[in-house]
Design a protein around this motif. Structure first.
Motif, mmCIF file in Angstrom:
data_model
loop_
_atom_site.group_PDB
_atom_site.id
_atom_site.type_symbol
_atom_site.label_atom_id
_atom_site.label_comp_id
_atom_site.label_asym_id
_atom_site.label_seq_id
_atom_site.Cartn_x
_atom_site.Cartn_y
_atom_site.Cartn_z
ATOM 1 N N LYS A 1 0.822 -1.209 0.000
ATOM 2 C CA LYS A 1 0.000 0.000 0.000
ATOM 3 C C LYS A 1 0.854 1.255 0.000
ATOM 4 C CE LYS A 1 -4.071 -1.890 0.032
ATOM 5 N NZ LYS A 1 -5.005 -1.672 -1.103
ATOM 6 N N ALA A 2 2.013 1.176 0.593
ATOM 7 C CA ALA A 2 2.987 2.265 0.610
ATOM 8 C C ALA A 2 4.362 1.617 0.640
ATOM 9 C CB ALA A 2 2.782 3.178 1.810
ATOM 10 N N VAL A 3 5.378 2.347 0.177
ATOM 11 C CA VAL A 3 6.723 1.774 0.038
ATOM 12 C C VAL A 3 7.702 2.558 0.902
ATOM 13 C CG1 VAL A 3 8.593 1.223 -1.554
ATOM 14 C CG2 VAL A 3 6.212 1.012 -2.308
ATOM 15 N N LYS A 4 8.394 1.833 1.780
ATOM 16 C CA LYS A 4 9.461 2.435 2.561
ATOM 17 C C LYS A 4 10.756 2.381 1.752
ATOM 18 C CE LYS A 4 7.406 0.737 6.858
ATOM 19 N NZ LYS A 4 7.609 -0.163 8.028
ATOM 20 N N VAL A 5 11.692 3.234 2.123
ATOM 21 C CA VAL A 5 12.975 3.243 1.425
ATOM 22 C C VAL A 5 13.645 1.881 1.545
ATOM 23 C CG1 VAL A 5 15.278 4.262 1.358
ATOM 24 C CG2 VAL A 5 13.281 5.721 1.724
ATOM 25 N N ALA A 6 13.521 1.249 2.710
ATOM 26 C CA ALA A 6 14.128 -0.072 2.911
ATOM 27 C C ALA A 6 13.546 -1.115 1.958
ATOM 28 C CB ALA A 6 13.934 -0.522 4.356
ATOM 29 N N ASP A 7 12.290 -0.930 1.530
ATOM 30 C CA ASP A 7 11.665 -1.878 0.600
ATOM 31 C C ASP A 7 12.315 -1.837 -0.776
ATOM 32 O OD1 ASP A 7 9.762 -2.619 2.536
ATOM 33 O OD2 ASP A 7 8.408 -1.007 1.946
ATOM 34 N N LEU A 8 13.030 -0.757 -1.066
ATOM 35 C CA LEU A 8 13.650 -0.605 -2.376
ATOM 36 C C LEU A 8 14.972 -1.349 -2.494
ATOM 37 C CD1 LEU A 8 13.100 3.254 -2.815
ATOM 38 C CD2 LEU A 8 11.698 1.434 -3.785
ATOM 39 N N ALA A 9 15.558 -1.692 -1.374
ATOM 40 C CA ALA A 9 16.917 -2.253 -1.356
ATOM 41 C C ALA A 9 17.123 -3.447 -2.290
ATOM 42 C CB ALA A 9 17.309 -2.601 0.075
ATOM 43 N N PRO A 10 16.181 -4.392 -2.383
ATOM 44 C CA PRO A 10 16.437 -5.556 -3.252
ATOM 45 C C PRO A 10 16.391 -5.263 -4.743
ATOM 46 C CG PRO A 10 14.749 -6.028 -1.589
ATOM 47 C CD PRO A 10 14.926 -4.549 -1.625
ATOM 48 N N PHE A 11 15.937 -4.077 -5.122
ATOM 49 C CA PHE A 11 15.676 -3.822 -6.535
ATOM 50 C C PHE A 11 16.547 -2.682 -7.071
ATOM 51 C CE2 PHE A 11 11.716 -4.919 -4.284
ATOM 52 C CZ PHE A 11 11.472 -6.174 -4.844
ATOM 53 N N PRO A 12 17.150 -2.879 -8.248
ATOM 54 C CA PRO A 12 17.880 -1.769 -8.887
ATOM 55 C C PRO A 12 16.913 -0.635 -9.215
ATOM 56 C CG PRO A 12 18.397 -3.878 -9.939
ATOM 57 C CD PRO A 12 17.230 -4.115 -9.039
ATOM 58 N N LEU A 13 17.387 0.581 -9.052
ATOM 59 C CA LEU A 13 16.532 1.754 -9.176
ATOM 60 C C LEU A 13 16.938 2.595 -10.386
ATOM 61 C CD1 LEU A 13 14.244 3.081 -7.402
ATOM 62 C CD2 LEU A 13 16.048 4.524 -6.435
ATOM 63 N N ILE A 14 15.961 3.186 -11.035
ATOM 64 C CA ILE A 14 16.204 4.200 -12.063
ATOM 65 C C ILE A 14 16.313 5.537 -11.348
ATOM 66 C CG2 ILE A 14 15.273 5.359 -14.105
ATOM 67 C CD1 ILE A 14 13.657 2.668 -14.553
ATOM 68 N N GLY A 15 17.457 6.203 -11.483
ATOM 69 C CA GLY A 15 17.692 7.432 -10.733
ATOM 70 C C GLY A 15 18.003 8.612 -11.623
ATOM 71 N N TYR A 16 18.427 9.696 -10.975
ATOM 72 C CA TYR A 16 18.703 10.964 -11.664
ATOM 73 C C TYR A 16 20.117 11.409 -11.308
ATOM 74 C CZ TYR A 16 13.665 10.509 -11.468
ATOM 75 O OH TYR A 16 12.391 10.008 -11.543
ATOM 76 N N GLY A 17 20.644 12.351 -12.050
ATOM 77 C CA GLY A 17 21.984 12.845 -11.774
ATOM 78 C C GLY A 17 22.099 13.374 -10.353
ATOM 79 N N SER A 18 23.135 12.982 -9.640
ATOM 80 C CA SER A 18 23.289 13.364 -8.235
ATOM 81 C C SER A 18 23.527 14.860 -8.062
ATOM 82 C CB SER A 18 24.442 12.578 -7.600
ATOM 83 O OG SER A 18 25.654 12.842 -8.280
ATOM 84 N N GLN A 19 23.917 15.552 -9.141
ATOM 85 C CA GLN A 19 24.169 16.991 -9.052
ATOM 86 C C GLN A 19 23.009 17.821 -9.592
ATOM 87 O OE1 GLN A 19 26.878 17.986 -7.352
ATOM 88 N NE2 GLN A 19 27.158 15.785 -7.082
ATOM 89 N N THR A 20 21.953 17.155 -10.061
ATOM 90 C CA THR A 20 20.799 17.895 -10.567
ATOM 91 C C THR A 20 19.873 18.234 -9.403
ATOM 92 O OG1 THR A 20 19.469 15.902 -10.951
ATOM 93 C CG2 THR A 20 20.935 16.633 -12.736
ATOM 94 N N PRO A 21 19.118 19.333 -9.492
ATOM 95 C CA PRO A 21 18.195 19.674 -8.399
ATOM 96 C C PRO A 21 17.218 18.551 -8.078
ATOM 97 C CG PRO A 21 18.447 21.532 -9.883
ATOM 98 C CD PRO A 21 19.152 20.380 -10.529
ATOM 99 N N TYR A 22 16.694 17.892 -9.107
ATOM 100 C CA TYR A 22 15.732 16.806 -8.860
ATOM 101 C C TYR A 22 16.434 15.616 -8.216
ATOM 102 C CZ TYR A 22 11.275 14.429 -9.583
ATOM 103 O OH TYR A 22 10.069 13.804 -9.378
ATOM 104 N N GLY A 23 17.626 15.285 -8.714
ATOM 105 C CA GLY A 23 18.377 14.179 -8.141
ATOM 106 C C GLY A 23 18.711 14.413 -6.678
ATOM 107 N N ILE A 24 19.065 15.640 -6.343
ATOM 108 C CA ILE A 24 19.371 15.987 -4.952
ATOM 109 C C ILE A 24 18.135 15.809 -4.078
ATOM 110 C CG2 ILE A 24 19.981 17.908 -3.417
ATOM 111 C CD1 ILE A 24 21.786 18.930 -5.724
ATOM 112 N N HIS A 25 16.984 16.216 -4.593
ATOM 113 C CA HIS A 25 15.732 16.103 -3.842
ATOM 114 C C HIS A 25 15.411 14.627 -3.562
ATOM 115 C CE1 HIS A 25 12.011 17.986 -2.400
ATOM 116 N NE2 HIS A 25 11.396 16.911 -2.852
#
Length: 312
Positions: free
Chosen positions: A181-205
């Motif tokens: 019903k809702a996802v905790k950050v810990a629930d993401l650990a087993p799965f590779p994630l699609i992310g954003y540039g670490s230096q972009t404003p969105y990536g930082i957020h």
């Protein structure tokens, strides 16, 4: 000596075409006319603007520096002509909009469709830009309004919040996370994630939201914009974290979205230049936009489902 508009036009044509002949074709004049005007301009300015190399012209450093300013003048002249055309058409007007990718995905198109019902003849220009590009255009008063999912702190830009949402975890239908019903950050650990540039404003957020847990999160695909992340998830290429605004409409029928906990809010900011008031027709568009959002969406607490199409 000051450059006149004709000299600016010829100088810019040579710069963008890289040759006298190219400038002549672009401006529909003879090559000798371009050469004469260039020689006259260099003589009066007491500046060497171009070096002649094997029949071509190479801009000098002085020319490159001048071109940055000349191009802005050219854009200004184009805008004057656009305004004159709008006035000739009895003030039907135009609205120039710049937006973050999330807002531009479905919310702006829906707002435009509703606006068209009342203003069918208004010209609308839409650009999807990065935050830096967006703020620059709004601050320079080159557009009527901007919409960003990230806050803006710029002296030349007026910003007001018009909607609030939150970060969501998205996955393909049938994915293990879809059963939650809702996802905790810990629930993401087993799965590779699609992310954003670490230096972009969105990536930082997004990174700031992920720091709420010590569980390691693996990012194996990186994109620049949230619609790209949604497209990858819909194709079955992974999971991602996006703001709920990019999920509005029915663009992503094969995506399941669940709220990320702890809750991380995202706000839509309406941006306009402090240099002059917003035009009447732009204010009319904002009115339709506010109607589309209505009141800020209710917070989705843990344990509640989220309807991807709830903003339609």
């Amino acid at each position: 000596m000051s450059l006149n508009l004709r000299q600016i036009e010829v100088f810019r044509a040579i710069m963008i075409t890289g040759s006298i002949s190219g400038a002549a074709r672009l401006l529909s004049v003879s090559q000798p006319a371009i050469s004469r005007l260039l020689a006259y301009t260099e003589d009066r300015l007491k500046l060497k603007l171009f070096e002649r190399v094997k029949g071509r012209v190479q801009p000098t450093p002085e020319a490159r520096r001048l071109f940055a300013e000349v191009d802005q003048v050219h854009q200004g002249v184009l805008r004057v002509n656009e305004i004159a055309e709008e006035l000739r058409r009895r003030g039907t007007g135009s609205v120039r909009i710049v937006a973050s990718p999330s807002i531009g995905q479905a919310i702006i198109p829906t707002a435009v469709a509703r606006f068209r019902a009342s203003y069918p003849d208004v010209r609308i220009e839409i650009e999807i830009l990065t935050l830096t590009e967006l703020v620059a255009k709004v601050g320079a008063n080159r557009v009527d309004l901007g919409l960003s999912v990230l806050p803006v702190d710029e002296p030349t830009v007026f910003s007001s919040q018009i909607a609030e949402g939150r970060l969501m975890v998205i996955c393909p239908k049938g994915h293990e996370l879809a059963a939650l019903k809702a996802v905790k950050v810990a629930d993401l650990a087993p799965f590779p994630l699609i992310g954003y540039g670490s230096q972009t404003p969105y990536g930082i957020h997004v990174e700031r939201a992920l720091r709420s847990s010590r569980a390691p999160v693996r990012i194996n695909t990186q994109v620049r914009f949230t619609p790209q992340a949604c497209a990858l998830v819909q194709a079955g290429a992974g999971i991602a974290i996006v703001d709920e605004f990019v999920l509005s409409g029915r663009t992503w029928p094969d995506i399941v979205a669940r709220p990320l906990v702890p809750k991380t809010t995202m706000r839509v900011h309406l941006l306009s230049s402090r240099l002059e008031p917003m035009s009447h027709i732009a204010r009319a568009f904002v009115h339709h936009l506010r109607q589309l959002f209505g009141s800020p969406p209710p917070a989705t607490s843990q344990g509640e489902d989220f309807d991807v199409a709830h903003l339609t």
